[in-house]
Design an enzyme around this catalytic site. Structure first.
Site, PDB file in Angstrom:
ATOM      1  N   SER A 170       0.803  -1.223   0.000  1.00 17.95           N
ATOM      2  CA  SER A 170       0.000   0.000   0.000  1.00 17.95           C
ATOM      3  C   SER A 170       0.833   1.269   0.000  1.00 17.95           C
ATOM      4  O   SER A 170       0.815   2.060   0.951  1.00 17.95           O
ATOM      5  CB  SER A 170      -0.950  -0.038   1.179  1.00 17.95           C
ATOM      6  OG  SER A 170      -1.688  -1.226   1.076  1.00 17.95           O
ATOM      7  N   ARG A 207       7.471   6.082  -4.378  1.00 25.25           N
ATOM      8  CA  ARG A 207       8.005   6.704  -3.158  1.00 25.25           C
ATOM      9  C   ARG A 207       7.368   6.022  -1.953  1.00 25.25           C
ATOM     10  O   ARG A 207       6.302   5.423  -2.047  1.00 25.25           O
ATOM     11  CB  ARG A 207       7.708   8.204  -3.122  1.00 25.25           C
ATOM     12  CG  ARG A 207       6.245   8.540  -3.091  1.00 25.25           C
ATOM     13  CD  ARG A 207       5.918  10.007  -2.904  1.00 25.25           C
ATOM     14  NE  ARG A 207       4.476  10.186  -3.000  1.00 25.25           N
ATOM     15  CZ  ARG A 207       3.812  10.357  -4.132  1.00 25.25           C
ATOM     16  NH1 ARG A 207       4.466  10.369  -5.278  1.00 25.25           N
ATOM     17  NH2 ARG A 207       2.504  10.493  -4.131  1.00 25.25           N
ATOM     18  N   ASP A 257      -3.959  -1.560  -1.427  1.00 29.20           N
ATOM     19  CA  ASP A 257      -5.035  -1.917  -0.481  1.00 29.20           C
ATOM     20  C   ASP A 257      -6.403  -1.359  -0.904  1.00 29.20           C
ATOM     21  O   ASP A 257      -7.448  -1.982  -0.650  1.00 29.20           O
ATOM     22  CB  ASP A 257      -4.702  -1.519   0.969  1.00 29.20           C
ATOM     23  CG  ASP A 257      -4.301  -0.061   1.142  1.00 29.20           C
ATOM     24  OD1 ASP A 257      -4.191   0.658   0.118  1.00 29.20           O
ATOM     25  OD2 ASP A 257      -4.097   0.365   2.291  1.00 29.20           O
TER      26      ASP A 257
HETATM   27  C1  BGC Z   1      -0.317   5.121   0.165  1.00 25.86           C
HETATM   28  C2  BGC Z   1      -1.401   4.417  -0.625  1.00 25.86           C
HETATM   29  C3  BGC Z   1      -2.273   3.589   0.304  1.00 25.86           C
HETATM   30  C4  BGC Z   1      -2.793   4.433   1.453  1.00 25.86           C
HETATM   31  C5  BGC Z   1      -3.654   3.650   2.433  1.00 25.86           C
HETATM   32  C6  BGC Z   1      -0.913   5.874   1.347  1.00 25.86           C
HETATM   33  O1  BGC Z   1       0.104   6.412   2.138  1.00 25.86           O
HETATM   34  O2  BGC Z   1       0.381   6.034  -0.651  1.00 25.86           O
HETATM   35  O3  BGC Z   1      -0.836   3.598  -1.632  1.00 25.86           O
HETATM   36  O4  BGC Z   1      -3.341   3.037  -0.429  1.00 25.86           O
HETATM   37  O5  BGC Z   1      -1.700   4.991   2.153  1.00 25.86           O
HETATM   38  O6  BGC Z   1      -2.984   2.592   3.004  1.00 25.86           O
END
Ligand code: BGC
Length: 526
Positions: free
Chosen positions: A156, A171, A209
């Site tokens: 995620s 990143r 996610d």
């Molecule tokens: C990430 C996402 C993720 C979200 C929730 C963010 O910091 O960049 O990719 O879906 O958090 O977990």
């Protein structure tokens, strides 16, 4: 009195008015469109190559792992094919030093080890069987692939996905910072460590996610039109929604099936408005920004999600405490203190440690309607080491916490409103009067009292939604990332049999309709 006035002045700074909501929704729509047209925008709008959502009939046993916040989860999921599933999982906190490890290998080796422990604990027979086979069959080609678990990897963080199990890290977010991993294929990193331990597992699918939540919601949701959005409001925040292919103007690197006319887009809305055109910014947001490991990024997330709200609250609390004109968690207050003892903040209090205050105290504050605020005062003592806090001080703390939480919920509504408007579903003549379904997960929506109702309240004042907000069903979809990842892994497995088939979710639709099952399966509900 001074405390009350100062508290009100702080609360006012967190106000996000109806006009602010409407202005932000317009800007969100503009940035969504920009992200669909070109790369490198603040709202990334990442194509996922997923072109349809499941319908609940999918079956099979799969593994899923979930890395994306404070915990790492490993699970196995039996999709039962009748909108339901059974699952077993282990959860372990990710050691802080691994979140900022020197090399990616250190983190991924830890993950592989957890997968091994899970297999030994819950699937020992398969595991032992695999080890025996390795010992008796000399050539690795001798293993039959079908004995290997297909695993969905819910990762995620922003990833540029170029295939079903291939994607490079753009990143880190949420306190992770391992520069060595940026630009690398995270599936390959995990597979390498799994192979070192000779585990019978193939990383078959890479899933954000939010995409997993959208898949899981569609699999388990009784709504016949499926869901349009999967959103997370937890440690971080993000959403994935179904977009018309015709709106997706930027080039796509990988192959995909265009017959459904749609594709799931991972918005990466945590980075909405990094340029601060419409996001509200108090001096405490600025202070948080300066102390963050990714200044200038995830500006929306830093005002909305669980990793950050506790820190904003800490910064405000500390400033108010240090204000010489106000008595707030101070000795002088002891004469008024209904506990009859002196308020003391321990030198070791999390209040003095950057990122030391866990956002969960905001849920305690919000939930406490006791005339003496007993639960909150207990938590101030136990969790923040503020001993014998006076009622007035606890009340001020509760009001400030509420203002920060309410601003977060109204900002959350901005993203939801924009996505709903973008999909055009409220005006779709085929859906007149019907519910528009959204799946959400994460600690804030799960534990913060009233978070969803504050979202709905803000949706009602949004131009283009209004009273239709009542048609928007925001349903909690727990463990979505596990089940969603399993669903995508199941399609990946079917793609291996027929590599020309690239519509890996569309393919799910054609799997055998399940026999009604008599087992006491767990169907996600709500
Ligand atoms: C990430 C996402 C993720 C979200 C929730 C963010 O910091 O960049 O990719 O879906 O958090 O977990």
């Amino acid at each position: 009195m001074a405390l009350e006035a100062e508290t009100q002045a702080i609360v006012d700074q967190f106000e996000f008015s109806d006009d602010d909501v409407n202005r932000a929704v317009k800007e969100f729509l503009r940035q969504m469109d920009e992200g669909l047209r070109k790369d490198g925008t603040s709202l990334s709008q990442i194509p996922t190559y997923v072109t349809a959502v499941p319908n609940g009939s999918e079956k099979g046993l799969y593994m899923a792992v979930d890395l994306g916040g404070t915990n790492f989860r490993v699970c196995s999921i039996q999709l039962l094919g009748n909108n339901s599933f059974r699952h077993t999982y282990n959860k372990v906190a990710i050691p802080k030093h691994l979140m900022v490890a020197k090399t990616a290998q250190e983190l991924f080796a830890f993950l592989a080890l957890e997968i091994k422990k899970f297999l030994q604990e819950h699937h020992n027979e398969d595991f032992e069987h695999h080890i025996r086979r390795r010992m008796t069959v000399s050539a690795p080609e001798g293993f039959r692939d079908e004995h290997i678990f297909r695993m969905g990897f819910t990762f995620s963080f922003p990833v540029k996905q170029v295939g079903i199990n291939k994607g490079t890290l753009i990143r880190w977010t949420k306190g992770f910072d391992i520069p060595d991993a940026v630009g690398k294929d995270v599936c390959a990193l995990l597979q390498e460590e799994i192979d070192k331990l000779h585990l019978p597992v193939k990383v078959a699918a890479l899933v954000n996610d939010t995409v997993g939540t959208l898949m899981a919601r569609s699999y388990t949701s009784p709504n016949k039109h499926g869901s349009i959005l999967g959103a997370i409001f937890g440690t971080g925040t993000n959403g994935a929604y179904i977009e018309k292919l015709s709106n997706l103007k930027k080039g796509l690197a990988g192959e995909y099936d265009d017959t459904t006319g749609h594709m799931v887009i991972n918005t990466e809305w945590g980075s909405f408005d990094n340029q601060l055109n419409v996001l509200p910014t108090t001096k405490w947001d600025d202070a948080l920004e300066k102390g963050s490991i990714n200044p200038g990024y995830q500006m929306y997330e830093k005002r909305v999600s669980g990793m950050f709200l506790g820190e904003i609250l800490r910064l405000v609390t500390l400033e108010l405490h240090n204000n010489p004109n106000v008595s707030f968690f101070k000795d002088e207050n002891s004469s008024f203190n209904d506990r009859g003892s002196v308020t003391v903040i321990d030198r070791d209090s999390p209040l003095y440690k950057p990122w030391g205050v866990d956002t969960s105290i905001m849920s305690t504050a919000e939930a406490d309607h006791d005339p003496e605020l007993s639960a909150l005062r207990q938590s101030l003592e136990k969790d923040l080491k503020i001993y014998a806090p006076a009622y007035e001080d606890a009340l001020a703390f509760k009001r400030i916490s509420h203002a920060i939480g309410r601003r977060a919920a109204r900002l959350a509504a901005v993203a939801i409103a924009a996505v709903v408007i973008q999909t055009g579903k409220l005006d779709d003549p085929e859906l007149l009067g019907e519910e528009i379904d959204i799946g959400v997960d994460g600690s804030l929506v799960e534990h913060y009292p009233g978070f969803r109702s504050m979202i709905t309240e803000a949706l009602k004042i949004t131009e283009g939604i209004g009273e239709s907000a009542n048609r928007i069903k925001i349903g909690l979809t727990q463990d979505g990332s596990g089940v969603g990842a399993a669903l995508i892994a199941s399609v990946a497995a079917s793609m291996e049999k027929n590599t020309s088939n690239v519509d890996y979710i569309g393919e799910l639709r054609s799997t055998v309709k399940a026999e009604p099952s008599a087992v006491d399966e767990k169907a996600a509900s709500d």
